[in-house]
Motif scaffolding. Structure first.
Motif, short mmCIF file in Angstrom:
data_model
loop_
_atom_site.label_atom_id
_atom_site.label_comp_id
_atom_site.label_asym_id
_atom_site.label_seq_id
_atom_site.Cartn_x
_atom_site.Cartn_y
_atom_site.Cartn_z
N SER A 9 0.86 -1.19 0.00
CA SER A 9 0.00 0.00 0.00
C SER A 9 0.89 1.24 0.00
O SER A 9 1.85 1.32 0.77
N LEU A 11 -0.02 4.20 0.82
CA LEU A 11 -0.65 5.26 1.64
C LEU A 11 0.38 6.08 2.39
O LEU A 11 0.29 7.31 2.45
N HIS A 34 -1.71 -1.82 -3.98
CA HIS A 34 -2.93 -1.63 -3.19
C HIS A 34 -3.11 -0.13 -3.00
O HIS A 34 -2.26 0.53 -2.38
N ASP A 36 -5.25 2.97 -1.64
CA ASP A 36 -6.25 3.28 -0.61
C ASP A 36 -7.00 4.57 -0.92
O ASP A 36 -6.43 5.65 -0.82
N HIS A 68 -8.79 -0.10 -2.83
CA HIS A 68 -9.45 -0.29 -1.53
C HIS A 68 -10.32 0.94 -1.29
O HIS A 68 -9.81 1.99 -0.89
N MET A 70 -12.47 3.01 0.65
CA MET A 70 -12.97 3.38 1.97
C MET A 70 -13.81 4.64 1.82
O MET A 70 -13.40 5.76 2.18
N PRO A 143 -9.84 0.92 9.54
CA PRO A 143 -9.42 1.64 8.34
C PRO A 143 -9.30 3.15 8.56
O PRO A 143 -10.01 3.72 9.39
N GLY A 144 -8.39 3.77 7.84
CA GLY A 144 -8.24 5.23 7.87
C GLY A 144 -6.79 5.68 7.88
O GLY A 144 -6.46 6.74 7.36
N PHE A 145 -5.93 4.84 8.46
CA PHE A 145 -4.53 5.29 8.59
C PHE A 145 -3.57 4.11 8.46
O PHE A 145 -3.88 2.99 8.85
N GLY A 147 0.28 2.49 9.44
CA GLY A 147 1.16 2.53 10.61
C GLY A 147 0.52 2.12 11.91
O GLY A 147 1.09 2.32 12.98
N ASP A 173 -5.04 -6.78 5.40
CA ASP A 173 -4.59 -5.39 5.21
C ASP A 173 -4.62 -4.65 6.54
O ASP A 173 -5.65 -4.53 7.18
N GLY A 174 -3.40 -4.18 6.92
CA GLY A 174 -3.33 -3.36 8.14
C GLY A 174 -2.31 -3.91 9.11
O GLY A 174 -2.54 -4.95 9.72
N GLY A 175 -1.20 -3.20 9.25
CA GLY A 175 -0.19 -3.58 10.23
C GLY A 175 0.57 -4.84 9.86
O GLY A 175 1.17 -5.50 10.72
N GLY A 195 1.99 -1.81 4.11
CA GLY A 195 2.21 -0.41 3.77
C GLY A 195 3.46 0.13 4.44
O GLY A 195 4.55 0.05 3.89
N THR A 196 3.27 0.61 5.63
CA THR A 196 4.36 1.30 6.34
C THR A 196 5.62 0.45 6.44
O THR A 196 6.74 0.94 6.24
C1 DX5 Z 1 -5.66 1.53 6.16
C2 DX5 Z 1 -5.38 1.05 4.74
C3 DX5 Z 1 -4.24 0.07 4.69
C4 DX5 Z 1 -2.96 0.66 5.22
C5 DX5 Z 1 -1.91 -0.42 5.30
O1 DX5 Z 1 -6.94 2.09 6.20
O2 DX5 Z 1 -6.50 0.40 4.19
O3 DX5 Z 1 -4.04 -0.38 3.33
O4 DX5 Z 1 -2.50 1.67 4.35
O5 DX5 Z 1 -0.78 0.22 5.79
P1 DX5 Z 1 -0.02 -0.40 7.06
O6 DX5 Z 1 0.63 -1.67 6.53
O7 DX5 Z 1 0.96 0.67 7.40
O8 DX5 Z 1 -1.04 -0.67 8.11
#
Ligand code: DX5
Ligand code: ZN
Length: 217
Positions: A9, A11, A34, A36, A68, A70, A143-145, A147, A173-175, A195-196
């Motif tokens: 991602s 993002l 991916h 966002d 994705h 949102m 969802p939203g951020f 990291g 997806d996420g962390g 992502g991060t």
């Molecule tokens: C959060 C996004 C994810 C996020 C994943 O709302 O849908 O795709 O960017 O990033 P990390 O891996 O940093 O959680």
């Protein structure tokens, strides 16, 4: 069995340099991107929409764009995102008014259909739609951020889906990063968003290869 694919991602990447950041991820072994899309209503954050996706597609004609969505009105963006050149449209079950109609509309554009559920949504709520979609996205953060911390208590949702639907694409997806990807692979996810962990690393190639190594075992 299903191939395991890794789709970073962007993002938390340098969005002022979206093209080269995206290209770098692909050069470092990403199977897909991916992307966002956040509208400031479904989630308390705002990113980008179809105009940006269209420009990115012009510069990256081949890569698989996993959108994705949102957004509070997922039906509103189906055609603009399809025309922008996306390959997959993942909407949130929580935002869908007429889920079957939305699935039909996405499919008639030729895009793959994904359906996502937030951590607070039970996996049973998505079961009636699984045989009509190409992929289910299990969120392991709110969802939203980017990291945020990985929510490992979401793994039973993946396990249940995998036990019922051996050939379903299941995205997590996420962390997700080198320290959490094993849990995802063991639970049965075969599409991994990170992502991060990738985009803020000073060695994204190394992170991508360690993610790849974890899923290939
Ligand atoms: C959060 C996004 C994810 C996020 C994943 O709302 O849908 O795709 O960017 O990033 P990390 O891996 O940093 O959680
Ligand atoms: Zn996402």
């Amino acid at each position: 069995g299903l191939m395991c694919k890794i789709g970073p991602s962007i993002l938390n990447a340098d969005l002022s340099d979206l093209f080269s950041e995206s290209q770098r991820l692909l050069d470092n072994g990403a199977d897909y991107l991916h992307l966002d899309v956040m509208d400031g209503h479904f989630v308390p954050n705002l990113t980008f929409g179809h105009p940006v996706v269209k420009c990115l597609r012009r510069k990256i004609p081949e890569a698989f764009f996993d959108m994705h969505m949102m957004v509070a009105e997922p039906d509103k963006w189906v055609n603009p995102i399809a025309e922008a050149g996306a390959n997959q449209y993942t909407f949130h079950l929580e935002a869908a008014e007429d889920t079957l109609e939305l699935i039909r509309r996405v499919r008639e554009t030729g895009m793959r259909v994904g359906i996502a559920i937030k951590p607070g949504t039970c996996v049973e709520s998505v079961l009636p739609f699984v045989d009509k979609v190409d992929m289910v996205l299990i969120m392991t953060v709110e969802p939203g951020f980017g990291g945020q911390s990985f929510m490992k208590d979401m793994m039973p949702k993946i396990q249940l889906l995998r036990s019922k639907f051996p050939d379903l694409d299941i995205e997590v997806d996420g962390g997700v990063g080198p320290n959490t990807i094993d849990l995802c692979a063991e639970a049965g996810a075969n599409m991994i968003v990170s992502g991060t962990a990738v985009t803020t690393s000073d060695n994204p190639r190394h992170v991508m290869s360690s993610l790849r190594h974890s899923v290939e075992e």
